[in-house]
Design an enzyme around this catalytic site. Sequence first.
Site, mmCIF file in Angstrom:
data_model
loop_
_atom_site.group_PDB
_atom_site.id
_atom_site.type_symbol
_atom_site.label_atom_id
_atom_site.label_comp_id
_atom_site.label_asym_id
_atom_site.label_seq_id
_atom_site.Cartn_x
_atom_site.Cartn_y
_atom_site.Cartn_z
ATOM 1 C CB SER A 50 6.611 -3.899 10.259
ATOM 2 O OG SER A 50 7.200 -4.850 9.374
ATOM 3 C CG ASP A 82 6.740 0.562 12.686
ATOM 4 O OD1 ASP A 82 6.233 1.555 13.217
ATOM 5 O OD2 ASP A 82 7.144 0.538 11.504
ATOM 6 C CG HIS A 83 2.610 1.035 11.651
ATOM 7 N ND1 HIS A 83 1.757 2.109 11.660
ATOM 8 C CD2 HIS A 83 3.769 1.481 11.096
ATOM 9 C CE1 HIS A 83 2.376 3.167 11.125
ATOM 10 N NE2 HIS A 83 3.596 2.811 10.790
HETATM 11 P P1 13P Z 1 9.364 5.654 5.717
HETATM 12 O O1 13P Z 1 8.624 4.833 4.724
HETATM 13 O O2 13P Z 1 9.328 7.108 5.374
HETATM 14 O O3 13P Z 1 10.742 5.164 5.937
HETATM 15 O O4 13P Z 1 8.585 5.519 7.126
HETATM 16 C C1 13P Z 1 8.815 4.413 7.958
HETATM 17 C C2 13P Z 1 7.838 4.349 9.084
HETATM 18 O O5 13P Z 1 7.110 5.260 9.395
HETATM 19 C C3 13P Z 1 7.815 3.096 9.855
HETATM 20 O O6 13P Z 1 6.798 3.106 10.806
HETATM 21 O O1 G3H Z 2 5.550 1.834 8.345
HETATM 22 C C1 G3H Z 2 5.800 0.793 7.754
HETATM 23 C C2 G3H Z 2 7.172 0.274 7.685
HETATM 24 O O2 G3H Z 2 7.890 0.870 6.631
HETATM 25 C C3 G3H Z 2 7.155 -1.222 7.621
HETATM 26 O O3 G3H Z 2 6.856 -1.692 6.368
HETATM 27 O O4 G3H Z 2 5.137 -3.469 6.737
HETATM 28 O O5 G3H Z 2 6.579 -3.468 4.677
HETATM 29 O O6 G3H Z 2 7.536 -4.056 6.899
HETATM 30 P P1 G3H Z 2 6.498 -3.261 6.160
HETATM 31 ZN ZN ZN Z 3 5.042 4.134 10.221
#
Ligand code: 13P
Ligand code: G3H
Ligand code: ZN
Length: 311
Positions: A50, A82-83
Amino acid sequence: MPLVTTKEMFEKAYAGGYAIGAFNVNNMEIIQGITEAAQLEKSPVILQVSAGARKYAKHIYLTKLVEAAIADTDLPIALHLDHGESFEVCKSCIDGGFSSVMIDGSKYSFEENIAITKQVVEYAHARGVVVEGELGKLAGIEDDVNVSAADAMFTNPAEVEEFVTRTGVDSLAIAIGTSHGAYKFKPGTKPQLRFDILEEVGKRLPNFPIVLHGSSSVPQEFVQMVNQYGGAMPDAIGIPEEMLRQAAKMAVCKINIDSDLRLCMTGAIRKHLHDHPDHFDPRQYLKDGRDELRAMVQHKIRNVLGSSNTL
Ligand code: 13P
Ligand code: G3H
Ligand code: ZN
């Protein structure tokens, strides 16, 4: 072996009725625990980062640790953003060696989401990198939404073909009732997911990989471990494992898990420090965290995702 994209692993997962685990990473022990589990289970794996993890550990440390994990395990590993919330962060990860990125335009209007996603796809595909987009918004338990508002947050199956065709994304995250974090459903309520939406999306996008975010199952053994050894996580509830298994048999090819890793590692470390109050060498308690995490990821790969022995 270099990093791989998710293309081949998703093709096999779709055909085989299983999903690939996408686990969030931010340090060496987490990367080792996950990749050692995948190696033991003979499974491909996605390591995802992330923006917060990238800031915490620094891009260079994470890419080098993942490079080391590949050399150590010889596994097909995809490194995924991620995201990603902007073109710039996606570009930075593509330029910095990731093999997959997510552009999360879910907070924008349909047209704006298409525009930003398309921009990332053009940049990524020209460099051999694959892209995940998102349609629909994941609800949080704290969002006290009424039924019609909740409906508006779920992915609208009527939009998915146009979104995929116009953007060229390689996979699509959808909202069917999962949510991020360790508190996914109100205590006393029955966990429910909109499998009807997933089914409809699957019909409209044949052979196309769907992604589920917010898919930690929040194992009660770890919630209890945290609570027993000085933590306070009342009412932590996740997605029942059998629902994740069902989704993996349908069009879902990537299942995102972060909270379970945090919970399991924290539970094991809390227990270690409680049992050994004289220990102050981080290797002693981090080892327990890594061991517990490895066992949990092995269980997920084998019994929930179903990707064991698929190399
Ligand atoms: P959880 O918080 O359910 O583990 O989801 C993680 C996630 O979607 C990361 O993108
Ligand atoms: O979807 C989000 C993930 O759990 C990442 O979380 O932004 O705290 O690293 P974070
Ligand atoms: Zn997510």
